[in-house]
Design a protein around this motif. Structure first.
Motif: not given
Length: 230
Positions: A1-11, A43-51, A71-75
């Protein structure tokens, strides 16, 4: 399972990606952010596999975010503007998704990440050094990784603790978090990195090494105990 976070200023853009994730069995959403600075802080709290990260954002652009965290989190970049594609590949991001993003294109990007990750696992580096060089006062010292018990970060310097000595250096803790192999070293607090194989015992939210009690902060507690419990 790939754990990810999303970042976008548009809801609305976030809603579309969240929908794609819900229809992709191999991906789990940890959190969505409209503010990239807030995402950076967690980021350190969630430690995502992918952003998945938008490029044009007012507080911090995706390119700036990638230079700090890439360098630490794939994007994977997401954007409505194709002129950023070259910059994206120069930063070695996994992929570049042009809005509006279709489900098929999203899932293809996920497969690209999986393929790259599988390649890294099946072809591990065979010449990883088992030592580091550390500048301390007027000398550059060679320290075997097996000798390091834990590292403590102070305001202006870092102390590397071995069984018989303490070495002070001006490098910051973030540097050692990235440099030391994660197979044995783990950050457990804003001020501590420890060697898992040097833990003598754990008492409540503290690990004991060389008789010293090292706190496990709430930020790292889950990851630490997940690792301890196997």
């Amino acid at each position: 399972m790939i754990k990810c976070i999303l970042i976008d200023d548009e809801p609305l853009a976030l809603e579309l990606l969240e929908s794609h994730i819900n229809r992709t069995d191999s991906v789990e959403l940890l959190q969505s952010f409209t503010n990239p600075i807030e995402a950076m802080q967690q980021l350190d709290q969630y430690q995502p596999d992918l952003i998945f990260c938008d490029i044009q954002m007012p507080e911090l652009t995706g390119v700036q975010f990638s230079k700090i965290a890439g360098a630490k989190f794939p994007i994977i970049f997401t954007t409505a503007y194709d002129q950023y594609a070259v910059q994206g590949y120069e930063l070695d991001v996994i992929d570049y998704l042009l809005k509006p993003i279709s489900l098929e294109r999203f899932q293809k990007s996920v497969l690209k990440f999986q393929d790259r990750n599988t390649t890294k696992i099946s072809n591990p580096e065979t010449n990883v050094p088992d030592y580091i060089f550390v500048k301390s006062e007027y000398k550059t010292l060679k320290i075997n990784l097996a000798d390091i018990h834990y590292i403590k970060g102070m305001a202006d310097y870092v102390t590397i603790v071995t069984a018989d000595k303490k070495i002070h250096t001006l490098e910051n803790l973030k540097y050692y978090e990235k440099t030391l192999p994660s197979s044995n070293f783990m950050r457990v607090h804003k001020s501590y990195i420890l060697a898992m194989d040097k833990i003598e015992f754990i008492e409540r939210n503290r690990a004991v090494i060389l008789g010293d009690y090292i706190p496990i902060s709430d930020t790292y507690k889950k990851a630490f105990f997940d690792r301890v419990n196997g």
